[in-house]
Design an enzyme around this catalytic site. Structure first.
Site, mmCIF file in Angstrom:
data_model
loop_
_atom_site.group_PDB
_atom_site.id
_atom_site.type_symbol
_atom_site.label_atom_id
_atom_site.label_comp_id
_atom_site.label_asym_id
_atom_site.label_seq_id
_atom_site.Cartn_x
_atom_site.Cartn_y
_atom_site.Cartn_z
ATOM 1 N N ASP A 706 0.850 -1.199 0.000
ATOM 2 C CA ASP A 706 0.000 0.000 0.000
ATOM 3 C C ASP A 706 0.882 1.244 0.000
ATOM 4 O O ASP A 706 0.951 1.974 0.985
ATOM 5 C CB ASP A 706 -0.928 -0.009 1.218
ATOM 6 C CG ASP A 706 -1.902 1.165 1.177
ATOM 7 O OD1 ASP A 706 -2.152 1.679 0.073
ATOM 8 O OD2 ASP A 706 -2.399 1.565 2.247
ATOM 9 N N GLU A 715 -2.746 0.553 -7.790
ATOM 10 C CA GLU A 715 -3.407 1.669 -8.455
ATOM 11 C C GLU A 715 -4.920 1.587 -8.204
ATOM 12 O O GLU A 715 -5.427 0.601 -7.658
ATOM 13 C CB GLU A 715 -3.106 1.655 -9.967
ATOM 14 C CG GLU A 715 -3.468 2.972 -10.623
ATOM 15 C CD GLU A 715 -2.672 3.286 -11.884
ATOM 16 O OE1 GLU A 715 -1.729 2.543 -12.210
ATOM 17 O OE2 GLU A 715 -2.998 4.303 -12.533
#
Ligand code: 9MR
Length: 740
Positions: A706, A715
């Site tokens: 993350d 993304e």
């Protein structure tokens, strides 16, 4: 890693002073940077012509001009740095920026294609920060380049640096994700009448005792785990817990096994009640060509992006790439694809389709004023208004009459060069270009325009008719140009979205045109397509490049007179049975099991859930609904990383998704992605430098981080939130099966 100067620096220095013989230090290699402390002037550091190097209190400083476009329009660098393949290097420097800036720090190949062996976006401020990291060189090279790319700022600023150091012999950075307790649950919770499963990571191979406790710590249920051996997707020995017999609602339950207690979770019927709207609201803040109102999305307001106002160079009059066409198009609007500012017809297609399909499945769940968007109150369900924002853009990408390839759709429009992060849409200075028309884009337009024609008819017959005309035109143009493929090498400044097999897009488009018109041409095409009868239920699921499933699902669920409709419906159930079997065999309850996880694996998990949910709609058989409910557990925390992949859902959830404008991780004044944003998820191919540095050799479920830099695992994308919209709508549906 970057630290503010001051106390942190002191702490770092102290640690090094106390532990001079720590592991790695003994084998420390020689300094590779020449004059990294600037004791002897500025040589051999060089700069681009617009930057003058000076010495200032023993540091190297330079005034960086404003008004440049690309990060590489202003560079300070040093060449001829030797790298040895497999060697791990410690790289560090201190640097400041006034005003604060996020430049790029690179160690790379000095010539095209400028392969990056190390890349970081340090957040520099006027006081200065220390940056230190290790990386392992993938190649041997006598002449690598250390570069600071400082361009792309509208305003001038001052950059200073000191103590630049690169030494071999470092210990590889060991990245250990914090996976919390070994008992893995859906952190958001469980439905009272739904399945309730958990996974325990353990060395034990005999059944573990488990306890379910309520928020006061009272044991309310107990039982034995089921040893499941080593799970290939995580390379962990695991056991599963089924506590589905417990159905009492409450907050703050925990599950204990093997001496570990899970994160708390709820048992409640309204578990997913906010998810459909949150997942849908994601689209408004992805909009291009319109100001995002802070009054509608507090904390997310921003000026309109790409409306022809400098420094933007689009999207109102966008030329083609050189040699592609002799006209310009107004392609303002639509949604930005992802964390980039590109707009791609293929990916826009599946995204808008899935939003419209969610509406088409259960119209009663969608109302006007549901999403708080500018169109709320116009008498049209907000979900359709949001879809129209994209559909209008897709229509604008169609080649105009009288031009070569008229009726086809341009594959995409995006920046001529990749931009850095962060970068708000209205500040993107790059030239925008139309890329060549493709058969895949044309068929995406045909499919979505045909679908829009039937759904918008009651609200705006003129818009519906415009869509149907565009769909017919696109279909004919695709038939006339069936093999115009987008090039895999057309990936500078935007993604390529290349696809050399468009027989599935043909099938999907024919299906939508048939469902809307009932006409023979489209029906005959559908019946003759190999995708109509073949086993299209891939283990890997469907996505923007595999769209036959979209056609098959709609032919099964949207009323029509196909002669073999019963068989089509059965085939969806067969697909669902396959995913159900996968899930049953999987100790994390996933309906997706492949040896290497794909880019955006979370959207493939969700799309397999769509197939199982559709089987429930077609048959009313409870096992399919249970399977969808259980699959949600994976996305909300029953996974090897013990985290939720949806922002704002679950105690530990993705929130640093790769985005140029939700770039809070790089600039504290910017927000994180909004609640309800899905992260792409584990991707075994880990294409980006940070994932390569930290996750190399990862088991599939661990190939995720993350971090905003990890564009290949983390993304956010319009076609990943769209199945989340579909599935969450299914999960909150109180009406029972839909298409029996
Ligand atoms: O989601 C896309 C994935 O399936 C492809 O393998 C990958 C490489 O072509 O591209 C992904 O899409 C990205 C696109 O190219 C540019 N915008 C961001 C998309 C998500 O990462």
């Amino acid at each position: 890693m970057t630290r503010r100067r001051g106390a942190a620096l002191l702490a770092l220095t102290t640690v090094l002073a106390l532990a001079p013989t720590a592991a790695g230090a003994a084998a420390e290699g020689p300094e590779q940077i020449v004059n990294g402390t600037f004791g002897t002037g500025t040589a051999p550091w060089w700069s681009t012509g617009n930057v003058t190097l000076t010495l200032d209190q023993g540091r190297l400083c330079a005034d960086i001009p404003g008004g440049t476009v690309n990060p590489w329009d202003a560079i300070i660098g040093q060449d001829d740095i030797a790298l040895v393949a497999g060697e791990t290097y410690a790289y560090s420097f201190t640097a400041s920026a006034d005003p604060a800036k996020v430049p790029r720090a690179l160690i790379q190949l000095p010539v095209d294609p400028y392969t990056q062996y190390y890349s970081a976006n340090p957040q520099l401020d006027p006081t200065g920060v220390d940056h230190a990291a290790t990386f392992t060189a993938p190649v041997s090279l006598p002449d690598a380049q250390v570069a600071f790319q400082l361009g792309g700022s509208a305003e001038p600023w001052r950059f200073c640096m000191d103590d630049v150091s690169l030494k071999g012999g470092a210990e590889p950075e060991v990245y250990e994700p914090d996976t919390g307790p070994r008992v893995r649950v859906n952190m958001v919770g469980y439905l009272p009448d739904g399945p309730k499963n958990a996974t325990v990571v353990t060395t034990s191979t005999t059944p573990l005792e488990w306890l379910l406790r309520d928020s006061s710590g009272r044991t309310v249920a107990r039982g034995s785990g089921k040893p499941r051996g080593t799970d290939a997707s995580s390379r962990q020995n695991v056991q599963t817990i089924d506590f589905g017999s417990y159905a009492r609602t409450g907050k703050g339950y925990t599950l204990t096994a093997d001496g570990e207690t899970s994160r708390p979770f709820d048992i409640t019927a309204d578990l997913y009640s906010t998810l459909p709207t949150d997942a849908l609201k994601f689209y408004y803040t992805q909009r291009s060509g319109i100001e995002i109102l802070d009054s509608l999305r507090p904390g997310y307001g921003r000026p309109a992006g790409h409306v022809g106002v400098a420094p933007n160079q689009g999207d109102v009059l966008v030329p083609c790439q050189p040699g592609v066409c002799d006209y310009s198009l107004n392609v303002r609007g639509g949604w930005y694809d992802a964390g980039d500012h590109g707009k791609y017809v293929v990916n826009g297609g599946i995204s808008v389709h899935q939003l419209m399909a969610t509406y088409e499945r259960n119209r009663s769940a969608f109302t006007d004023r549901q999403l708080r968007i500018p169109e709320s109150g116009n008498g049209v369900p907000d979900v359709l208004d949001e879809a129209r924002w994209e559909q209008e853009f897709l229509l604008s990408m169609q080649v105009p009459a009288g031009k070569p390839l008229a009726g086809m759709a341009h594959h995409k429009i995006h920046d001529a060069n990749w931009t850095g992060l962060p970068l708000l849409p209205h500040l993107d200075p790059q030239l925008r270009e139309l890329h060549p028309p493709s058969t895949a884009a044309t068929l995406n337009l045909a499919a979505t325009a045909a679908q829009a024609a039937r759904l918008f008819k009651p609200y705006d017959p003129a818009f519906a008719a415009r869509n149907l005309r565009a769909a017919r035109l696109a279909w004919a143009a695709a038939k006339a140009n069936p093999t115009r493929y987008a090039s895999a090498t057309d990936g500078v400044g935007g993604g390529s979205y290349d696809d050399n097999n468009v027989s599935d897009e043909f099938y999907w488009a024919a299906a939508e045109l048939y469902l809307t018109t009932g006409e023979r041409e489209y029906r005959d095409f559908v019946l003759a397509s190999p995708h109509h009868t073949g086993d299209i239920w891939r283990d890997r699921g469907f996505d923007w490049g595999n769209t036959a499933q979209l056609g098959r699902l709609d032919l099964a669920t949207v009323p029509n007179n196909l002669p073999d409709r019963a068989r089509v419906r059965r085939s969806v159930v067969e697909g669902a049975d396959k995913y159900l079997a996968t899930q049953r065999a999987h100790p994390y309850g996933m309906p997706y099991d492949v040896p290497d996880y794909d880019w955006g694996s979370n959207n493939l998990v969700l799309n397999n859930m769509v197939v199982m949910a559709t089987a429930y709609d077609l048959t009313g058989t409870e096992k399919y609904r249970r399977a969808v409910r259980e699959s949600m557990d994976y996305l909300f925390g029953r996974n090897a990383l013990n985290q939720s992949y949806v922002t704002g859902y679950g105690e530990v959830a993705s929130h640093n998704q790769h985005s140029r404008w939700y770039a809070h991780q790089l600039d504290a004044t910017l927000p994180n992605p909004p609640r309800g944003t899905l992260a792409g998820g584990p991707n075994s191919s880990i294409q980006d430098p940070i994932a390569q540095r930290l996750l190399s050799g990862c088991a599939p479920q661990f190939c995720y981080i993350d971090d905003i830099e990890s564009w290949s695992t983390n993304e956010l994308t319009i076609n990943w939130n769209s199945p989340l919209v579909w599935v969450s709508s299914f999960l909150t549906d109180r009406g029972g099966p839909r298409c029996r």
